[in-house]
Design a protein around this motif. Structure first.
Motif, mmCIF file in Angstrom:
data_model
loop_
_atom_site.group_PDB
_atom_site.id
_atom_site.type_symbol
_atom_site.label_atom_id
_atom_site.label_comp_id
_atom_site.label_asym_id
_atom_site.label_seq_id
_atom_site.Cartn_x
_atom_site.Cartn_y
_atom_site.Cartn_z
ATOM 1 N N VAL A 184 33.163 47.377 36.581
ATOM 2 C CA VAL A 184 33.141 45.928 36.814
ATOM 3 C C VAL A 184 32.118 45.279 35.905
ATOM 4 O O VAL A 184 32.381 44.236 35.294
ATOM 5 C CB VAL A 184 32.856 45.617 38.301
ATOM 6 C CG1 VAL A 184 32.583 44.139 38.514
ATOM 7 C CG2 VAL A 184 34.011 46.081 39.173
ATOM 8 N N THR B 212 33.011 42.403 32.908
ATOM 9 C CA THR B 212 32.630 41.032 33.251
ATOM 10 C C THR B 212 31.282 40.714 32.625
ATOM 11 O O THR B 212 30.696 41.544 31.936
ATOM 12 C CB THR B 212 32.531 40.853 34.789
ATOM 13 O OG1 THR B 212 31.485 41.692 35.284
ATOM 14 C CG2 THR B 212 33.830 41.180 35.480
ATOM 15 N N LEU C 202 28.730 40.189 34.463
ATOM 16 C CA LEU C 202 27.748 40.557 35.482
ATOM 17 C C LEU C 202 26.948 41.775 35.041
ATOM 18 O O LEU C 202 27.470 42.658 34.359
ATOM 19 C CB LEU C 202 28.459 40.893 36.802
ATOM 20 C CG LEU C 202 29.341 39.817 37.425
ATOM 21 C CD1 LEU C 202 30.069 40.377 38.632
ATOM 22 C CD2 LEU C 202 28.514 38.610 37.809
ATOM 23 N N GLN D 69 24.406 42.797 39.970
ATOM 24 C CA GLN D 69 25.342 41.772 40.430
ATOM 25 C C GLN D 69 26.724 42.368 40.701
ATOM 26 O O GLN D 69 27.372 42.030 41.687
ATOM 27 C CB GLN D 69 25.459 40.653 39.388
ATOM 28 C CG GLN D 69 24.191 39.839 39.223
ATOM 29 C CD GLN D 69 24.243 38.935 38.008
ATOM 30 O OE1 GLN D 69 24.883 39.263 36.998
ATOM 31 N NE2 GLN D 69 23.564 37.800 38.086
ATOM 32 N N ALA D 70 27.169 43.267 39.822
ATOM 33 C CA ALA D 70 28.461 43.922 40.028
ATOM 34 C C ALA D 70 28.429 44.763 41.296
ATOM 35 O O ALA D 70 29.397 44.786 42.060
ATOM 36 C CB ALA D 70 28.811 44.784 38.826
ATOM 37 N N ASP E 229 26.563 44.214 43.959
ATOM 38 C CA ASP E 229 26.603 43.270 45.082
ATOM 39 C C ASP E 229 28.026 42.755 45.306
ATOM 40 O O ASP E 229 28.474 42.625 46.442
ATOM 41 C CB ASP E 229 25.661 42.093 44.833
ATOM 42 C CG ASP E 229 24.187 42.498 44.883
ATOM 43 O OD1 ASP E 229 23.883 43.588 45.416
ATOM 44 O OD2 ASP E 229 23.349 41.722 44.383
ATOM 45 N N ALA E 230 28.738 42.464 44.212
ATOM 46 C CA ALA E 230 30.105 41.948 44.320
ATOM 47 C C ALA E 230 31.037 43.001 44.923
ATOM 48 O O ALA E 230 31.834 42.702 45.820
ATOM 49 C CB ALA E 230 30.613 41.511 42.949
ATOM 50 N N VAL E 231 30.944 44.240 44.463
ATOM 51 C CA VAL E 231 31.788 45.319 44.983
ATOM 52 C C VAL E 231 31.458 45.571 46.456
ATOM 53 O O VAL E 231 32.361 45.694 47.289
ATOM 54 C CB VAL E 231 31.623 46.602 44.141
ATOM 55 C CG1 VAL E 231 32.273 47.794 44.813
ATOM 56 C CG2 VAL E 231 32.194 46.396 42.748
ATOM 57 N N THR F 65 30.140 43.511 48.654
ATOM 58 C CA THR F 65 30.587 42.369 49.458
ATOM 59 C C THR F 65 32.097 42.410 49.664
ATOM 60 O O THR F 65 32.581 42.168 50.773
ATOM 61 C CB THR F 65 30.178 41.048 48.783
ATOM 62 O OG1 THR F 65 28.756 41.031 48.647
ATOM 63 C CG2 THR F 65 30.617 39.853 49.599
ATOM 64 N N MET F 66 32.831 42.743 48.614
ATOM 65 C CA MET F 66 34.284 42.824 48.737
ATOM 66 C C MET F 66 34.677 43.905 49.734
ATOM 67 O O MET F 66 35.527 43.692 50.602
ATOM 68 C CB MET F 66 34.910 43.109 47.370
ATOM 69 C CG MET F 66 36.409 42.910 47.293
ATOM 70 S SD MET F 66 37.452 44.286 47.766
ATOM 71 C CE MET F 66 37.045 45.515 46.599
ATOM 72 N N CYS G 165 33.991 42.767 53.287
ATOM 73 C CA CYS G 165 35.004 41.803 53.732
ATOM 74 C C CYS G 165 36.294 42.509 54.134
ATOM 75 O O CYS G 165 36.908 42.163 55.151
ATOM 76 C CB CYS G 165 35.283 40.780 52.637
ATOM 77 S SG CYS G 165 33.916 39.660 52.326
#
Length: 117
Positions: A38, A42, A44, A48-49, A51-53, A55-56, A59
């Protein structure tokens, strides 16, 4: 003979390059490798990547716990399905047991992915 109280020696960690090569030949991709992918694709950075993974994934797990299905376009749909109580046999003893009702996570592959495999 007395048992040793020393913990077993740990094997040295494999280098990153062989893991990437193993992932290309059909092996499992680890979360850290996914984060690197990621970050590479991107703008990121790795934190940050990550955190994004994370969080996804939180969810997706949260929605499944609520009993909702999760559609991932181009990949498929995750959903929760009830399983009925059933009779089973304990391996080795052939004793009949009752397996209680429960829940399973089901995954239906998207037709676009199925066609591209």
């Amino acid at each position: 003979m007395a048992k040793s109280t020393k913990p077993a020696a740990k094997k040295p960690a494999a280098a990153a390059a062989p893991r990437r090569a193993a992932a290309a030949d059909g092996s499992k991709i680890a979360k850290t490798q996914l984060i690197e992918m990621v970050a590479d694709r991107t703008t990121l950075n790795k934190k940050q990547a990550g955190d994004a993974v994370a969080t996804m994934l939180e969810c997706v797990v949260g929605a499944l716990r609520e009993g909702r299905s999760v559609g991932l376009p181009g990949l498929g749909t995750l959903s929760v399905a009830q399983t009925a109580a059933r009779q089973g046999v304990r391996p080795g003893t052939s004793q009949k047991i009752t397996i209680p009702a429960g829940k399973k996570v089901r995954f239906k592959v998207a037709s676009t992915l199925k066609g591209n495999l």
